[in-house]
Motif scaffolding. Sequence first.
Motif, mmCIF file in Angstrom:
data_model
loop_
_atom_site.group_PDB
_atom_site.id
_atom_site.type_symbol
_atom_site.label_atom_id
_atom_site.label_comp_id
_atom_site.label_asym_id
_atom_site.label_seq_id
_atom_site.Cartn_x
_atom_site.Cartn_y
_atom_site.Cartn_z
ATOM 1 N N ALA A 103 1.781 2.143 -3.352
ATOM 2 C CA ALA A 103 0.680 2.819 -4.043
ATOM 3 C C ALA A 103 0.643 4.306 -3.720
ATOM 4 O O ALA A 103 0.027 5.092 -4.449
ATOM 5 N N ILE B 31 -6.567 -0.577 -1.088
ATOM 6 C CA ILE B 31 -6.164 0.523 -1.962
ATOM 7 C C ILE B 31 -7.368 1.051 -2.732
ATOM 8 O O ILE B 31 -7.618 2.260 -2.795
ATOM 9 N N SER C 60 -4.650 -6.023 -0.325
ATOM 10 C CA SER C 60 -4.008 -4.874 -0.968
ATOM 11 C C SER C 60 -4.928 -4.252 -2.006
ATOM 12 O O SER C 60 -5.137 -3.031 -2.021
ATOM 13 N N VAL D 118 0.838 -1.201 0.000
ATOM 14 C CA VAL D 118 0.000 0.000 0.000
ATOM 15 C C VAL D 118 0.871 1.248 0.000
ATOM 16 O O VAL D 118 0.532 2.257 -0.630
ATOM 17 N N TYR E 54 -9.176 4.797 -2.309
ATOM 18 C CA TYR E 54 -9.196 5.726 -3.431
ATOM 19 C C TYR E 54 -10.621 6.115 -3.806
ATOM 20 O O TYR E 54 -10.902 7.284 -4.086
ATOM 21 N N PRO F 211 -0.715 6.512 -1.161
ATOM 22 C CA PRO F 211 -2.051 7.103 -1.069
ATOM 23 C C PRO F 211 -2.084 8.633 -1.130
ATOM 24 O O PRO F 211 -2.872 9.208 -1.873
#
Length: 491
Positions: A41, A259, A255, A38, A263, A43
């Motif tokens: 990714a 995620i 995951s 994560v 989002y 955020p």
Amino acid sequence: MSTAQPVDSGLHGLMDYAEVDRTLNRGLGVGSILFMVVAAAAPMSVVAGSMPVLIGVSDSTGMPVYYLMSTLVLILFSVGYVSMSKYVRNAGAFYSYVQAGLGRMVGVGASALAVLAYLALNIGVYAYFGIAGANLVESLTGGAVDLPWWLFSLVCVAVVAVLGYRDITLSSKVLGLVLVAETLIVLVMDFAVIGAGGADGLSLESLSPMHLTDAGAPLGIMFAILGFIGFEATAVFRHEARDPDRTIPRATYLSAAVIGLFYTFSAWAIINGVGGANAVAMAVDDPEGFVLNIGATYLGDGFSLLMQIFLVSSTFACALAFHNVMTRYGFSLARNGILPQRLSQVHAVHKSPSAASVAVSVASLIAMVAVALSGLDPLADVYTPAVGLATLAYIVLMALTSISVVAFFARDASRRETFGVGRSIIAPLLSAVAFVVLTVLVTANIELLVGDLTVGLAVIAATAFAFLIGMTVAVLLRTRRAAVYEGLLDI
């Protein structure tokens, strides 16, 4: 199925898969792997950096739906990916799966694509960190201090090099702390918007499935996929997981879900934060300040500055996560004889793939010094093309992996019976169709992705060239090192 193809592990002598499992640190649980994936990714970076761009490019307020659709596609991909993980013991992630299903030639080609994707991401993220760090210092000092962006990039490379060389659990703890902090900051903003009722009252219009029929929907989904890059890396940490047969599947599904839902929720909140009628125009006019201005509007200028601080920490976490993934790709490729075998060396104290980590750090340092000396713009000339290149390579890898899963299970009835036709054939087939369509979409719209047609054509050429280089390496292995070539299918 053989699991004893030995490779030269440098100072530690010959090592088979079982020995690798005993030598590397085996302390990663679901939570630790989830944190690293994560964190990759990023955020905060996605919310503050990518989401405004997505709104502007798609010319639509359907961003929450695009993230939700991307989440469903990736969960569909995960069904076959996780099913096949029972049989793939190699921690090479994409390339291991591709070669198991489509053969050594395509598999080594895929390994070159994976290396290209993560090397591009490493360089791009370091460049972005430099800009974010320089802007933060300028904001904190009221413009009194104006340091060159590349100084921050080089510091980031150095810190990541130290952490990447050490025990993997240290990286997971650092990433966990940063991830929790940046996620909380975004959620505080989200709930502040909700608590205030948004700009024009809370609306579910941006979640309407009808947005999937918008003209910009394909572009929206394409850009939404960007936010998930690295989620497949759960399998890269197979040899450092406590119980890989249980840990990897759980971490993979979690995951994608965590995620995607984060989002989707944040996208819905920021659309409401400015109002659906104003979102597209505001995102086009000021993409860099779009989300920071929402934070300032609902929580004050101090909170906006806090968001800027965590944007920097988020980018650092992203750089560390990608470094760890790239390191383990290199380690796996070296252990299989595709890269120099010295890179498969494991540190005696830290139980980490230290040689591969050093190689990645040196490559990153050389790249950043070259960029700094070239005078290229770190955002327009480095970050944007690098992310575009990584996106195209990543989506091609997802397509190849999905096709590989179908081929792998189609050859063996007993494997299909173990998981059922739905999980072993239908789900990965649908995933393959989705990612083939996305590959065509990205290629056709490469100018929008990287901002320039010439650069876009260079990105397409580099992707094809990397795959061909990988296949050429496979041919050379077959003709000059037959034993190593045969051992590549020792999954």
